[in-house]
Design an enzyme around this catalytic site. Sequence first.
Site, PDB file in Angstrom:
ATOM      1  N   THR A  28       0.872  -1.188   0.000  1.00 11.73           N
ATOM      2  CA  THR A  28       0.000   0.000   0.000  1.00 11.73           C
ATOM      3  C   THR A  28       0.909   1.239   0.000  1.00 11.73           C
ATOM      4  O   THR A  28       1.345   1.677  -1.048  1.00 11.73           O
ATOM      5  CB  THR A  28      -0.968   0.012   1.204  1.00 11.73           C
ATOM      6  OG1 THR A  28      -0.232  -0.236   2.405  1.00 11.73           O
ATOM      7  CG2 THR A  28      -2.048  -1.040   1.036  1.00 11.73           C
ATOM      8  N   LYS A  62       3.921  -6.860   4.099  1.00 11.87           N
ATOM      9  CA  LYS A  62       3.690  -5.477   3.715  1.00 11.87           C
ATOM     10  C   LYS A  62       3.326  -4.693   4.962  1.00 11.87           C
ATOM     11  O   LYS A  62       2.761  -5.215   5.920  1.00 11.87           O
ATOM     12  CB  LYS A  62       2.597  -5.361   2.652  1.00 11.87           C
ATOM     13  CG  LYS A  62       1.196  -5.806   3.049  1.00 11.87           C
ATOM     14  CD  LYS A  62       0.383  -4.820   3.826  1.00 11.87           C
ATOM     15  CE  LYS A  62       0.371  -3.469   3.136  1.00 11.87           C
ATOM     16  NZ  LYS A  62      -0.297  -2.453   4.021  1.00 11.87           N
ATOM     17  N   THR A  67       1.771  -8.679  11.774  1.00 11.15           N
ATOM     18  CA  THR A  67       1.924  -7.424  11.066  1.00 11.15           C
ATOM     19  C   THR A  67       0.669  -7.162  10.264  1.00 11.15           C
ATOM     20  O   THR A  67      -0.283  -7.921  10.342  1.00 11.15           O
ATOM     21  CB  THR A  67       3.146  -7.455  10.144  1.00 11.15           C
ATOM     22  OG1 THR A  67       3.257  -6.172   9.531  1.00 11.15           O
ATOM     23  CG2 THR A  67       3.023  -8.508   9.089  1.00 11.15           C
ATOM     24  N   GLU A  93       6.525   4.830   7.389  1.00 12.08           N
ATOM     25  CA  GLU A  93       6.135   6.040   6.663  1.00 12.08           C
ATOM     26  C   GLU A  93       6.937   7.249   7.157  1.00 12.08           C
ATOM     27  O   GLU A  93       6.850   7.644   8.316  1.00 12.08           O
ATOM     28  CB  GLU A  93       4.643   6.280   6.837  1.00 12.08           C
ATOM     29  CG  GLU A  93       3.809   5.238   6.102  1.00 12.08           C
ATOM     30  CD  GLU A  93       2.329   5.308   6.409  1.00 12.08           C
ATOM     31  OE1 GLU A  93       1.562   4.694   5.659  1.00 12.08           O
ATOM     32  OE2 GLU A  93       1.949   5.966   7.398  1.00 12.08           O
ATOM     33  N   ASN A 102       0.068  10.399   5.608  1.00 17.70           N
ATOM     34  CA  ASN A 102      -1.237  10.002   6.140  1.00 17.70           C
ATOM     35  C   ASN A 102      -2.322  11.050   5.893  1.00 17.70           C
ATOM     36  O   ASN A 102      -3.498  10.710   5.786  1.00 17.70           O
ATOM     37  CB  ASN A 102      -1.108   9.664   7.627  1.00 17.70           C
ATOM     38  CG  ASN A 102      -0.506   8.300   7.821  1.00 17.70           C
ATOM     39  OD1 ASN A 102      -1.172   7.288   7.705  1.00 17.70           O
ATOM     40  ND2 ASN A 102       0.792   8.258   8.100  1.00 17.70           N
TER      41      ASN A 102
END
Length: 409
Positions: A156, A182, A193, A280, A404
């Site tokens: 993603t 992922k 996860t 991120e 985000n």
Amino acid sequence: MPVNLQAPDPKALHPVPGVRIGTAMAGVRKAHRKDVCVFVLDEGAAVAGVFTRNRFCAAPVQVAREHLAAARGIRALVINTGNANAGTGEEGLAHARATCAALAGHLGVEPTQVLPFSTGVIMEPLPVDRIVAGLPVALAGLKADGWADAAQAIMTTDTVPKAVSTQVSIGAQTVTITGIAKGAGMIRPNMATMLGFIATDANIDPSLLPALVRQAADQSFNRITVDGDTSTNDAFVLMATRRARHAAITALESPEGLALQEALIGVAQQLAQAIVRDGEGATKFITVRVEGGATADECRKVAYAIAHSPLVKTAFYASDPNLGRILAAVGYAGIEDLDQTKIDLYLDDVHVAQRGGRHPQYKEEDGQRVMKRSDITVRVLLGRGSAEATVWTCDLSHDYVSINADYRS
């Protein structure tokens, strides 16, 4: 950019006998990207999984649990990215079941022999028609060496695919373990996860798989955090095709069982750490090791208090040795009888705090020197016993907010 992490070399990912993988571009959320992945397992494979403890769990998590409990023998997995199918109520459950039924129809198996997985945006209807339409393409491309494609198809906000492979000798036979995962944000797994899949051809008694997957999760995916959020869709699945020609492993405590555990946990830890390295907006990879605790549980509490602290994480991003923030996190971790005069703190090789106070030889330029590194270890010594625990995390940057804030656009 990920922290000291590169995309895996497809040639280094060993095929697992009894596993075939196919992918498709179904346009689940965005066009022209792999977003559907299918695993097909030979008959006789054993499968176990652990799932999110978030009570607001996604429809595919609920259906996968049901299908594993049915014990009909799992023959396939279907994974989509771009849409989490979470917060979708009864319609979401129907869509997850419809996806399983469609794949089962192509393979000539029962729908309960298919496990569904989804990741992506929450509270949007799953475009099940697109996924179903993509299944023939994925099945037409089934191949044993499709691990790199699969790693890409489940991403993603990841910036690089995550895959690890190893081989180990068991009973004089070569056993393969290959896995993908992922995740980059919404990472504070409470079982595993966001999505992780590991396969092996080890010949292991199927009844041992649930304990083995829990052990692997506890030593890897349950030791990471990016932002402290536990996803609605977390799943970690272990598949054993049992095709290796060694004698069956009937006890995890046997030499063969221990060898398999060690290799499996090693693969799972590399995948888990890759998620943190690709966190991120991350610029630093941080190992938090807490030693000298009365119990492993209290060591984990302290480690997570440090790893979750926005003040600690932003200090690391700025390379600012404001290390009192770490001691503050130790203090509020929840150990009621903690004696601060027994606490020591290290930043890599730099002894920062001794017996609860600043080390007399500590210099701020030494702390800053360490904090400028991309890989950093924080060690906390509690002086309470011999237990220890390790957690892996990353810093918190401006980019985390931007990623985000723009996630659904």
